[in-house]
Design a protein around this motif. Structure first.
Motif, PDB file in Angstrom:
ATOM      1  N   VAL A  29      51.832   4.381  65.321  1.00 14.56           N
ATOM      2  CA  VAL A  29      50.428   3.949  65.380  1.00 14.56           C
ATOM      3  C   VAL A  29      50.121   3.379  66.763  1.00 14.56           C
ATOM      4  CG1 VAL A  29      48.778   2.229  64.543  1.00 14.56           C
ATOM      5  CG2 VAL A  29      50.127   3.538  62.918  1.00 14.56           C
ATOM      6  N   GLY A  30      49.013   3.853  67.340  1.00 15.46           N
ATOM      7  CA  GLY A  30      48.584   3.341  68.639  1.00 15.46           C
ATOM      8  C   GLY A  30      49.239   4.015  69.821  1.00 15.46           C
ATOM      9  N   ARG A  31      50.252   4.846  69.575  1.00 21.54           N
ATOM     10  CA  ARG A  31      50.928   5.550  70.661  1.00 21.54           C
ATOM     11  C   ARG A  31      50.325   6.937  70.842  1.00 21.54           C
ATOM     12  NH1 ARG A  31      57.158   5.447  69.282  1.00 21.54           N
ATOM     13  NH2 ARG A  31      57.324   6.197  71.429  1.00 21.54           N
ATOM     14  N   THR A  32      50.414   7.461  72.042  1.00 20.29           N
ATOM     15  CA  THR A  32      49.958   8.824  72.278  1.00 20.29           C
ATOM     16  C   THR A  32      51.078   9.797  71.922  1.00 20.29           C
ATOM     17  OG1 THR A  32      50.726   8.910  74.567  1.00 20.29           O
ATOM     18  CG2 THR A  32      48.505   8.019  74.182  1.00 20.29           C
TER      19      THR A  32
ATOM     20  N   ARG B  80      42.445  14.617  61.230  1.00 20.09           N
ATOM     21  CA  ARG B  80      41.870  13.271  61.229  1.00 20.09           C
ATOM     22  C   ARG B  80      40.498  13.313  60.571  1.00 20.09           C
ATOM     23  NH1 ARG B  80      41.977  10.286  66.843  1.00 20.09           N
ATOM     24  NH2 ARG B  80      44.169  10.004  66.175  1.00 20.09           N
TER      25      ARG B  80
ATOM     26  N   GLU C 134      53.913  10.016  74.302  1.00 25.47           N
ATOM     27  CA  GLU C 134      54.876   8.913  74.333  1.00 25.47           C
ATOM     28  C   GLU C 134      55.958   9.053  73.268  1.00 25.47           C
ATOM     29  OE1 GLU C 134      51.883   5.357  75.882  1.00 25.47           O
ATOM     30  OE2 GLU C 134      52.141   5.724  73.731  1.00 25.47           O
TER      31      GLU C 134
ATOM     32  N   ARG D   3      45.847   9.631  70.876  1.00 29.90           N
ATOM     33  CA  ARG D   3      46.448   8.402  70.356  1.00 29.90           C
ATOM     34  C   ARG D   3      46.392   8.422  68.834  1.00 29.90           C
ATOM     35  NH1 ARG D   3      47.936   4.368  73.414  1.00 29.90           N
ATOM     36  NH2 ARG D   3      46.682   5.166  75.168  1.00 29.90           N
TER      37      ARG D   3
ATOM     38  N   HIS E 104      49.700   2.598  58.315  1.00 32.40           N
ATOM     39  CA  HIS E 104      49.597   1.350  59.089  1.00 32.40           C
ATOM     40  C   HIS E 104      50.988   0.840  59.480  1.00 32.40           C
ATOM     41  CE1 HIS E 104      45.278   0.614  58.778  1.00 32.40           C
ATOM     42  NE2 HIS E 104      45.356   1.103  57.548  1.00 32.40           N
TER      43      HIS E 104
ATOM     44  N   ASP F 108      46.111   9.654  60.023  1.00 32.22           N
ATOM     45  CA  ASP F 108      46.323  10.960  60.648  1.00 32.22           C
ATOM     46  C   ASP F 108      47.412  11.728  59.887  1.00 32.22           C
ATOM     47  OD1 ASP F 108      44.465  10.415  62.584  1.00 32.22           O
ATOM     48  OD2 ASP F 108      45.925   9.982  64.159  1.00 32.22           O
TER      49      ASP F 108
ATOM     50  N   ARG G 288      55.567   3.371  63.135  1.00 31.28           N
ATOM     51  CA  ARG G 288      55.742   2.849  64.492  1.00 31.28           C
ATOM     52  C   ARG G 288      55.006   3.698  65.527  1.00 31.28           C
ATOM     53  NH1 ARG G 288      60.438   4.872  67.235  1.00 31.28           N
ATOM     54  NH2 ARG G 288      61.544   6.496  66.072  1.00 31.28           N
TER      55      ARG G 288
ATOM     56  N   LYS H 182      46.397   7.354  64.886  1.00 33.83           N
ATOM     57  CA  LYS H 182      45.774   6.312  64.073  1.00 33.83           C
ATOM     58  C   LYS H 182      46.269   6.410  62.632  1.00 33.83           C
ATOM     59  CE  LYS H 182      41.373   6.469  66.635  1.00 33.83           C
ATOM     60  NZ  LYS H 182      39.910   6.670  66.490  1.00 33.83           N
TER      61      LYS H 182
END
Length: 218
Positions: free
Chosen positions: A162-165, A182, A168, A194, A157, A199, A160, A196
């Motif tokens: 997290v939430g990025r593909t 996953r 990116e 993306r 969590h 992962d 940094r 999570k």
């Protein structure tokens, strides 16, 4: 290196993915035909459905010409039988087996054909290092013949990434993401995936260090 892995659970599948990504010849065996069908075509290796404690099935899987057999089923009894067959009947040079119940650890020795006994809680990379006999820095598996390094990192969590593909994230030169695990399922990811929390990433690199890889995601 030619490797046969018995047990396509989370651990066996992860080991198979890492070794296959490093250009080893890997066969993964599992008695669950649905599990084999689920993984077939999604991993760069050979899948065989059947009971790995059956000598004829092991022979079909190619164990006669194997350099390494790894028994990673959830049953200590099965892992011991597989190890004994691999070593005594098929003369496999190196045999590793997972110990699920610590009380059974005393059984996992040369008498049962086990060269390397690995407790269930052993980290993935350490297990592979022990099984293959390739020892190097902590959390890093070097396969000199393949000329690559396989590095493992986990997304939390706080990461940094997290939430990025994946597209990116700037990776060091000569580095690719071999798989993203996953919910226990390995996936060959695309740049649009993306990330999570939870992962687990296995990366193959010709030059990057463990610190450089972690810096990209953490």
């Amino acid at each position: 290196m030619k490797v046969t892995i018995a047990g396509a659970g989370r651990l066996g599948t992860q080991i198979a993915q890492v070794l296959a990504a490093a250009h080893n010849d890997v066969t993964l065996v599992d008695s669950d035909e649905d599990r084999v069908a689920e993984l077939e075509g999604h991993l760069p290796l050979r899948m065989v459905a059947g009971d790995a404690s059956d000598p004829s099935l092991l022979e079909q899987a190619g164990v006669l010409t194997c350099d390494l057999v790894i028994a990673t089923t959830g049953s200590d009894e099965e892992n011991l039988v597989i190890s004994l067959l691999a070593k005594r009947q098929f003369a496999v040079p190196r045999v590793a087996a997972r110990v699920n119940d610590a009380e059974n650890a005393w059984l996992f020795d040369q008498r049962w054909g086990v060269d390397v006994a690995v407790p269930a809680a052993t980290p993935l990379i350490s297990l592979i290092e022990e099984a293959t006999g390739a020892t190097d820095t902590v959390a890093l598996l070097r396969l000199s013949k393949a000329g690559v390094e396989v590095i493992e990192t986990a997304i939390t969590h706080e990461s940094r990434a997290v939430g990025r593909t994946l597209g990116e994230i700037a990776l060091p030169a000569g580095t690719v993401v071999a798989t993203v695990i996953r919910d226990g399922q390995p996936t060959v990811p695309g740049p649009e995936m993306r990330l999570k929390p939870g992962d687990e990433l296995l990366l193959v690199s010709h030059a990057a260090t463990e610190q450089e890889i972690h810096a990209a995601f953490q």
